[in-house]
Design a protein around this motif. Sequence first.
Motif, PDB file in Angstrom:
ATOM      1  N   PHE B  20       0.720  -1.153  -0.094  1.00 21.32           N
ATOM      2  CA  PHE B  20       0.163  -0.096  -0.011  1.00 21.32           C
ATOM      3  C   PHE B  20       0.839   1.207   0.122  1.00 21.32           C
ATOM      4  O   PHE B  20       1.385   1.427   1.087  1.00 21.32           O
ATOM      5  N   PHE B  23       4.182   0.981   1.831  1.00 18.60           N
ATOM      6  CA  PHE B  23       4.292   0.248   3.143  1.00 18.60           C
ATOM      7  C   PHE B  23       3.917  -1.431   2.424  1.00 18.60           C
ATOM      8  O   PHE B  23       2.890  -1.470   1.773  1.00 18.60           O
ATOM      9  N   ALA B  25       2.475  -4.601   2.953  1.00 20.08           N
ATOM     10  CA  ALA B  25       1.789  -5.479   3.883  1.00 20.08           C
ATOM     11  C   ALA B  25       1.997  -7.111   3.797  1.00 20.08           C
ATOM     12  O   ALA B  25       1.635  -7.585   4.911  1.00 20.08           O
ATOM     13  N   GLY B  44       0.116 -11.892  14.663  1.00 25.69           N
ATOM     14  CA  GLY B  44      -0.378 -10.652  15.504  1.00 25.69           C
ATOM     15  C   GLY B  44      -1.361  -9.966  14.707  1.00 25.69           C
ATOM     16  O   GLY B  44      -1.282 -10.042  13.308  1.00 25.69           O
ATOM     17  N   GLY B  46      -2.256  -6.888  12.306  1.00 21.01           N
ATOM     18  CA  GLY B  46      -1.590  -5.894  11.533  1.00 21.01           C
ATOM     19  C   GLY B  46      -0.277  -6.734  10.485  1.00 21.01           C
ATOM     20  O   GLY B  46       0.387  -6.001   9.959  1.00 21.01           O
ATOM     21  N   GLY B  48      -0.673  -8.975   8.169  1.00 19.93           N
ATOM     22  CA  GLY B  48      -1.207  -9.128   6.895  1.00 19.93           C
ATOM     23  C   GLY B  48      -1.908 -10.131   6.505  1.00 19.93           C
ATOM     24  O   GLY B  48      -2.210 -10.658   5.214  1.00 19.93           O
ATOM     25  N   LYS B  49      -2.700 -10.848   7.494  1.00 20.67           N
ATOM     26  CA  LYS B  49      -3.430 -11.880   7.436  1.00 20.67           C
ATOM     27  C   LYS B  49      -5.013 -11.548   6.238  1.00 20.67           C
ATOM     28  O   LYS B  49      -5.183 -12.353   5.431  1.00 20.67           O
ATOM     29  N   THR B  50      -5.487 -10.570   7.038  1.00 24.31           N
ATOM     30  CA  THR B  50      -6.554 -10.111   6.230  1.00 24.31           C
ATOM     31  C   THR B  50      -6.340  -9.725   4.762  1.00 24.31           C
ATOM     32  O   THR B  50      -7.034 -10.041   3.799  1.00 24.31           O
ATOM     33  N   THR B  51      -5.118  -9.156   4.549  1.00 24.78           N
ATOM     34  CA  THR B  51      -4.618  -8.606   3.195  1.00 24.78           C
ATOM     35  C   THR B  51      -4.461  -9.865   2.362  1.00 24.78           C
ATOM     36  O   THR B  51      -4.918  -9.806   1.223  1.00 24.78           O
ATOM     37  N   GLU B 166     -11.155 -14.468  11.032  1.00 29.43           N
ATOM     38  CA  GLU B 166     -11.503 -14.672  12.459  1.00 29.43           C
ATOM     39  C   GLU B 166     -13.116 -14.568  12.765  1.00 29.43           C
ATOM     40  O   GLU B 166     -13.728 -14.167  13.388  1.00 29.43           O
TER      41      GLU B 166
HETATM   42  N1  LIG Z   1      -6.176  -0.382   2.344  1.00 32.02           N
HETATM   43  C1  LIG Z   1      -4.974  -0.163   3.100  1.00 32.02           C
HETATM   44  N2  LIG Z   1      -4.046   0.988   2.999  1.00 32.02           N
HETATM   45  C2  LIG Z   1      -3.076   1.148   3.630  1.00 32.02           C
HETATM   46  N3  LIG Z   1      -2.369   0.238   4.445  1.00 32.02           N
HETATM   47  C3  LIG Z   1      -3.404  -0.985   4.567  1.00 32.02           C
HETATM   48  C4  LIG Z   1      -4.449  -1.236   4.182  1.00 32.02           C
HETATM   49  N4  LIG Z   1      -5.175  -2.428   4.422  1.00 32.02           N
HETATM   50  C5  LIG Z   1      -4.417  -2.796   5.438  1.00 32.02           C
HETATM   51  N5  LIG Z   1      -3.186  -2.008   5.421  1.00 32.02           N
HETATM   52  C6  LIG Z   1      -2.202  -2.132   6.411  1.00 32.02           C
HETATM   53  O1  LIG Z   1      -1.627  -3.436   6.119  1.00 32.02           O
HETATM   54  C7  LIG Z   1      -1.025  -4.205   7.422  1.00 32.02           C
HETATM   55  C8  LIG Z   1      -1.874  -5.466   7.247  1.00 32.02           C
HETATM   56  O2  LIG Z   1      -2.897  -5.382   7.645  1.00 32.02           O
HETATM   57  P1  LIG Z   1      -4.101  -6.602   7.743  1.00 32.02           P
HETATM   58  O3  LIG Z   1      -5.371  -6.048   7.646  1.00 32.02           O
HETATM   59  O4  LIG Z   1      -3.783  -7.785   6.736  1.00 32.02           O
HETATM   60  O5  LIG Z   1      -3.649  -7.066   9.174  1.00 32.02           O
HETATM   61  P2  LIG Z   1      -4.348  -8.350   9.760  1.00 32.02           P
HETATM   62  O6  LIG Z   1      -2.975  -9.493   9.981  1.00 32.02           O
HETATM   63  O7  LIG Z   1      -5.612  -8.839   9.376  1.00 32.02           O
HETATM   64  O8  LIG Z   1      -4.510  -7.687  11.347  1.00 32.02           O
HETATM   65  P3  LIG Z   1      -5.790  -7.972  12.436  1.00 32.02           P
HETATM   66  O9  LIG Z   1      -5.513  -9.247  13.168  1.00 32.02           O
HETATM   67  O10 LIG Z   1      -5.727  -6.735  13.141  1.00 32.02           O
HETATM   68  O11 LIG Z   1      -6.987  -8.023  11.673  1.00 32.02           O
HETATM   69  C9  LIG Z   1      -1.515  -3.334   8.454  1.00 32.02           C
HETATM   70  O12 LIG Z   1      -0.516  -2.426   8.839  1.00 32.02           O
HETATM   71  C10 LIG Z   1      -2.493  -2.152   7.735  1.00 32.02           C
HETATM   72  O13 LIG Z   1      -2.521  -0.884   8.232  1.00 32.02           O
END
Ligand SMILES: Nc1ncnc2c1ncn2[C@@H]1O[C@H](COP(=O)(O)OP(=O)(O)OP(=O)(O)O)[C@@H](O)[C@H]1O
Lengths: 308, 369
Positions: B20, B23, B25, B44, B46, B48-51, B166
């Motif tokens: 992004f 950054f 992810a 943990g 942030g 990147g799991k959801t991404t 989740e």
């Molecule tokens: N659309 C976006 N624009 C910029 N940064 C993003 C975007 N989506 C996610 N991020 C960043 O990418 C990183 C990974 O985000 P992600 O949602 O994948 O985390 P996660 O592992 O699912 O965390 P959680 O357990 O809190 O849900 C985070 O630091 C988040 O801030």
Amino acid sequence: MASESRLYRWFNRRGWSDIVLAAPYVWLLVFFLIPFLIVVGMSVATRTPTAPPFGYGGENPLLNFEGYHRLFTDDLYIRAFVTSLVNAAVAMVLCLAIGYPMALGLTKVDTGWRNILLMLVILPFWTSFLLRVYAWMGLMGKNSWFNNLLTGGWNWLVPQDWAVTSIPMMYSNFAVVLVMVYTYLPFMILPLYANLERLDPTLDEAAMDLGTKPFGVFWDVTLPQSIPGIIAGGMLVFIPAAGELVIPTLVGDASSPMIGRVISDEFSQARDWPMASAVAVVLLVLMVGPTMLYSHYQARAVGADDPK
Amino acid sequence: MPKDAAPPPLIRVENVSKSFGTFQAVKNVSLTIDKGEIFALLGGSGCGKTTLLRMLAGFEETTGGKIFIDGQDMTGVPPWERPVHMMFQSYALFPHMTVEKNVGYGLKHEPMTAAQRQDRVREMLDLVQLTPFATRKPHQISGGQRQRVALARALARQPKLLLLDEPLAALDKKLREHTQFELMSIQERTGVTFIVVTHDQEEAMTLADRIAVMDRGEVKQIGPPGDVYEFPNSRFVAGFIGSITALEAVVEAIDGVRTRLAVPALGGPVQARSVAGLSVGQTVTVAIRPEKLAISRAPQTGDNVFEGEVKDLAYFGKDSLYRITMPSGALISVHAVNARRSAEGERVVDWYDKVWLSFDPTSAIILTA
Ligand SMILES: Nc1ncnc2c1ncn2[C@@H]1O[C@H](COP(=O)(O)OP(=O)(O)OP(=O)(O)O)[C@@H](O)[C@H]1O
Ligand SMILES: [Mg+2]
């Protein structure tokens, strides 16, 4: 002393909450219901050459329904009602057609831009309403650049023998609807925007995930959830547009007046206050009908909260 | 080609990255998932799991690498054309539709008759035991029921792959445990491949056939829960899954399967199972899980025996947790099952007791990363 402390206790127990709850009702009573009852009272009075120009009794029956009778028999009034309702409905539909994509677009741009664009939606209110109507009169006039532009476009599109020297826009229902759409568009955009902005974007993703293409998502997910916004915006446009006085007076066709113009003329020109009041009462009833329907519909939607 | 070649994996993620702006992810993730597996993405907040999940579902374009589902390259394939359904963290149920309509929503794109569609909806509602709630709206049912509606909706079209972000996070502890087993049994009955995102390691261990542990966009380790727990490949994984005591050590001697380490915190040498690529003099980490240590008030001798003093103890009934201070000042955690009932008058390990800790050389994990 004893009574004072009793009062004090009563106040502490329920005084404040009662006062707060009562405030809107007091407001409605003083500024809506009482004036409305006065108008209803006037509508069944008899016209007299006195000041104020109405009275009760005398040779006439105490309650004189002549105004209502004329209203439903004289086609001047019926035509005025129809003109008003049709103009308002057309303006409302056009506002929806223009305002919905704008409101939806507003929810899609990022916040910095969004605030600027929202400002632009409200910006016309910073200029006097009358001035803006006069500006439209200038634009629609026979020799304006706007009219010339449209005339040029028309002549370019159609065969030679349909060519015109200018397009007659002023003093027509077209002009009334055009200016009303322009004037009331923000009243459509703002409630729609407030509604659409609250919708959860993951619902769109869920629909796409389940196989729906973006246009279908709008149809299945966005539109049904925006019905309250459409109704709110529609009423905010329709109700004032139906009773509009200034726009039809300035740009409208004097031979087919809208109802606001009729009320105004009855009051000030004809000095027939009972007639004017009767028209106003009927207009109000016509407007209250849809409003009640709306709140009924909303109450049902809320009432659905408790499972049966 | 060997006769019993494994079938090709259902999902192949090849060097996938996502940025992004500046950054990153998700960084260069590669993994394969077989048909019918429950695969957990653990990490943990942030990380990147959801991404990663959103890239599988098609909501985010990859900025590098490729994703193959059933052998088909998914680059440029929009979400509505992917044989993948997602169960959203917030469930994303359509508030204006009944439970029934929600579950049947995806089916309108299937070549089915209305009757077939209705049968399928009924079958799904049956599967998640929501038949009595078919005509309710989502706001008229409980959180756990909503979760099941979301599951039924995602399963109705028989996806090849179900992504669960989740899925149990919004449920309370008791319901969560119950639902874990329900999810597993539903997965077994439907045979759909699941990718489950979670930051709860116990949930991952319970649910998954294999786990990928993620940290700051990278996959650190992939393996069955037992492997990841017993053979972590890095300090991060060792610390993230379960609790562990990690101590600094220097390799003293390598003798086949045994490696002798100098561990200053313990005040003596530690015998540990060798790992590949060690050299004498190398600084490593030796890690040991609290339940792998034996604690005793009777003096012990031999390898991997260390003396310390009880600084802290927590008695949980069936087991106890001790914190032992070593002469060096280091704190070691010990988790012991209270296998014997202490007889009256007999002293068990107590505060400020002198104790001996011992462990098997195979229990000490040498970590170089
Ligand atoms: N659309 C976006 N624009 C910029 N940064 C993003 C975007 N989506 C996610 N991020 C960043 O990418 C990183 C990974 O985000 P992600 O949602 O994948 O985390 P996660 O592992 O699912 O965390 P959680 O357990 O809190 O849900 C985070 O630091 C988040 O801030
Ligand atoms: Mg997440």
